[in-house]
Design an enzyme around this catalytic site. Structure first.
Site, PDB file in Angstrom:
ATOM      1  N   SER A 134      31.686  37.598  31.600  1.00  0.00           N
ATOM      2  CA  SER A 134      32.618  36.527  31.954  1.00  0.00           C
ATOM      3  C   SER A 134      32.346  35.368  31.010  1.00  0.00           C
ATOM      4  O   SER A 134      31.248  35.258  30.449  1.00  0.00           O
ATOM      5  CB  SER A 134      32.325  36.072  33.391  1.00  0.00           C
ATOM      6  OG  SER A 134      32.980  34.864  33.681  1.00  0.00           O
ATOM      7  N   TYR A 147      26.430  33.425  40.150  1.00  0.00           N
ATOM      8  CA  TYR A 147      27.385  34.231  39.361  1.00  0.00           C
ATOM      9  C   TYR A 147      27.041  34.114  37.883  1.00  0.00           C
ATOM     10  O   TYR A 147      27.012  35.113  37.161  1.00  0.00           O
ATOM     11  CB  TYR A 147      28.810  33.767  39.649  1.00  0.00           C
ATOM     12  CG  TYR A 147      29.896  34.618  38.987  1.00  0.00           C
ATOM     13  CD1 TYR A 147      30.144  35.910  39.414  1.00  0.00           C
ATOM     14  CD2 TYR A 147      30.678  34.104  37.945  1.00  0.00           C
ATOM     15  CE1 TYR A 147      31.138  36.693  38.821  1.00  0.00           C
ATOM     16  CE2 TYR A 147      31.675  34.867  37.349  1.00  0.00           C
ATOM     17  CZ  TYR A 147      31.900  36.162  37.794  1.00  0.00           C
ATOM     18  OH  TYR A 147      32.882  36.927  37.202  1.00  0.00           O
TER      19      TYR A 147
HETATM   20  P1  NDP Z   1      38.687  42.414  41.605  1.00  0.00           P
HETATM   21  O1  NDP Z   1      38.020  41.828  42.802  1.00  0.00           O
HETATM   22  O2  NDP Z   1      40.156  42.532  41.606  1.00  0.00           O
HETATM   23  O3  NDP Z   1      38.047  43.845  41.281  1.00  0.00           O
HETATM   24  C1  NDP Z   1      36.690  44.094  41.409  1.00  0.00           C
HETATM   25  C2  NDP Z   1      36.472  45.582  41.411  1.00  0.00           C
HETATM   26  O4  NDP Z   1      35.068  45.839  41.518  1.00  0.00           O
HETATM   27  C3  NDP Z   1      37.142  46.275  42.579  1.00  0.00           C
HETATM   28  O5  NDP Z   1      37.722  47.473  42.135  1.00  0.00           O
HETATM   29  C4  NDP Z   1      35.992  46.563  43.535  1.00  0.00           C
HETATM   30  O6  NDP Z   1      36.252  47.762  44.235  1.00  0.00           O
HETATM   31  C5  NDP Z   1      34.874  46.797  42.537  1.00  0.00           C
HETATM   32  N1  NDP Z   1      33.557  46.654  43.152  1.00  0.00           N
HETATM   33  C6  NDP Z   1      33.024  45.554  43.732  1.00  0.00           C
HETATM   34  N2  NDP Z   1      31.812  45.843  44.217  1.00  0.00           N
HETATM   35  C7  NDP Z   1      31.579  47.148  43.933  1.00  0.00           C
HETATM   36  C8  NDP Z   1      30.504  48.030  44.175  1.00  0.00           C
HETATM   37  N3  NDP Z   1      29.396  47.643  44.825  1.00  0.00           N
HETATM   38  N4  NDP Z   1      30.592  49.311  43.742  1.00  0.00           N
HETATM   39  C9  NDP Z   1      31.699  49.727  43.091  1.00  0.00           C
HETATM   40  N5  NDP Z   1      32.751  48.948  42.840  1.00  0.00           N
HETATM   41  C10 NDP Z   1      32.686  47.671  43.263  1.00  0.00           C
HETATM   42  O7  NDP Z   1      38.190  41.526  40.396  1.00  0.00           O
HETATM   43  P2  NDP Z   1      38.451  41.587  38.793  1.00  0.00           P
HETATM   44  O8  NDP Z   1      39.277  42.721  38.401  1.00  0.00           O
HETATM   45  O9  NDP Z   1      38.827  40.212  38.417  1.00  0.00           O
HETATM   46  O10 NDP Z   1      36.939  41.807  38.329  1.00  0.00           O
HETATM   47  C11 NDP Z   1      36.528  42.848  37.450  1.00  0.00           C
HETATM   48  C12 NDP Z   1      35.348  42.329  36.648  1.00  0.00           C
HETATM   49  O11 NDP Z   1      35.785  41.254  35.822  1.00  0.00           O
HETATM   50  C13 NDP Z   1      34.204  41.769  37.489  1.00  0.00           C
HETATM   51  O12 NDP Z   1      32.976  42.171  36.916  1.00  0.00           O
HETATM   52  C14 NDP Z   1      34.393  40.271  37.364  1.00  0.00           C
HETATM   53  O13 NDP Z   1      33.191  39.566  37.555  1.00  0.00           O
HETATM   54  C15 NDP Z   1      34.907  40.173  35.955  1.00  0.00           C
HETATM   55  N6  NDP Z   1      35.628  38.930  35.626  1.00  0.00           N
HETATM   56  C16 NDP Z   1      36.779  38.578  36.269  1.00  0.00           C
HETATM   57  C17 NDP Z   1      37.417  37.387  35.953  1.00  0.00           C
HETATM   58  C18 NDP Z   1      38.657  36.940  36.658  1.00  0.00           C
HETATM   59  O14 NDP Z   1      38.998  35.756  36.574  1.00  0.00           O
HETATM   60  N7  NDP Z   1      39.405  37.803  37.316  1.00  0.00           N
HETATM   61  C19 NDP Z   1      36.899  36.506  34.901  1.00  0.00           C
HETATM   62  C20 NDP Z   1      35.708  36.999  34.269  1.00  0.00           C
HETATM   63  C21 NDP Z   1      35.113  38.151  34.619  1.00  0.00           C
HETATM   64  P3  NDP Z   1      35.834  48.090  45.755  1.00  0.00           P
HETATM   65  O15 NDP Z   1      35.826  46.789  46.501  1.00  0.00           O
HETATM   66  O16 NDP Z   1      36.902  49.048  46.188  1.00  0.00           O
HETATM   67  O17 NDP Z   1      34.496  48.747  45.656  1.00  0.00           O
END
Ligand code: NDP
Length: 242
Positions: A134, A147
């Site tokens: 990020s 975070y």
């Molecule tokens: P979302 O919350 O939309 O997606 C997060 C995904 O991670 C979901 O599919 C969730 O699936 C999965 N996840 C969470 N915990 C677990 C776990 N323990 N095991 C397996 N899967 C898991 O967020 P984003 O798409 O925005 O985030 C994706 C990545 O991008 C993250 O690492 C986030 O930190 C990073 N990011 C996002 C930004 C933003 O502004 N959107 C900015 C910078 C970085 P489920 O709950 O079904 O397990």
């Protein structure tokens, strides 16, 4: 059956991961999609795709899913360690379980994924790992202490792994997105922080970049020749001010 190689995407049930799943599938890649909400990934109905309920903090089920997919589609050519959570909080009062959760998922989950595929990639002298950090992995933001700790961690561990894997022709990259509309903020438990985050985005107008833009960038990065390593990509909405 496609002749393209296996792509593994964690956190494919939402946000960036889901956008990547759709985009890589459209480009003809066989996929392994991992997250806890398996039904959301299955609902995409993508061909040549295995969806498995995996919590990335559980190394055993993570590895079993990767080996199962490799048994069908061949070795992993790309792992995108994308699964993550963002539980923003005031460091002076935030519950330490929230810190632990972020460190376990955002850091340990990434390390598990890397260890599961690295040795095969080294042996084959081919492969790519893209870790989703990020912009909070290189600069501070209010209420982001834990975070930031997790995402700075991802940048650090990716840099080390890149050094270690470069003699083996394996690419280890990180992408550092700014704020993009997904479900991510919704897991933060303090409503004032959630509202403040949303207001900031609206006020500066950083609302136009999409998960598809991030997915497209990751696909582009992967499809560059193996000799080309786009090491660290910072990608934000043009109007993001920090
Ligand atoms: P979302 O919350 O939309 O997606 C997060 C995904 O991670 C979901 O599919 C969730 O699936 C999965 N996840 C969470 N915990 C677990 C776990 N323990 N095991 C397996 N899967 C898991 O967020 P984003 O798409 O925005 O985030 C994706 C990545 O991008 C993250 O690492 C986030 O930190 C990073 N990011 C996002 C930004 C933003 O502004 N959107 C900015 C910078 C970085 P489920 O709950 O079904 O397990």
């Amino acid at each position: 059956m496609t002749n393209k190689k296996l792509i593994v995407i964690t956190g494919a049930s939402s946000g960036f991961g889901m956008a990547m799943a759709e985009m890589f599938s459209k480009s003809g890649y066989p996929l392994l999609l991992l997250a806890r909400r398996v039904e959301k990934m299955e609902a995409l109905g993508l061909s040549n795709t295995l969806c498995r309920k995996v919590d990335v903090t559980d190394r055993e089920t993570f590895e079993a899913a990767v080996r199962e997919a490799e048994g069908i589609y061949g070795k992993t050519e790309l792992l995108v360690n994308n699964a993550g959570v963002m539980l923003l909080g005031d460091l002076t009062i935030q519950n330490s379980q929230e810190w632990q959760k972020m460190l376990d998922i955002n850091v340990m989950g990434v390390m598990h994924g890397m260890q599961i595929v690295m040795n095969d990639m080294k042996a084959r002298k081919s492969g790519t790992i893209i870790n989703v950090s990020s912009i909070a992995g290189v600069q501070p933001f209010g209420n982001h202490a834990a975070y930031c700790a997790s995402k700075f961690g991802v940048v650090g561990l990716t840099r080390v792994a890149r050094n270690e894997m470069s003699p083996f022709n394996v690419r280890v990259l990180s992408i550092l997105p700014g704020a993009v509309e997904t479900e991510l903020i919704e897991h933060t438990t303090d409503p004032n922080i959630v509202n403040g985050y949303k207001e900031w985005k609206e006020n500066v107008g950083a609302v136009n970049i999409t998960a598809e833009d991030v997915a497209k960038t990751i696909l582009f990065t992967f499809e560059l020749p193996q000799a080309v390593s786009l090491r660290e990509i910072v990608i934000t909405d043009t109007k993001q001010d920090a």
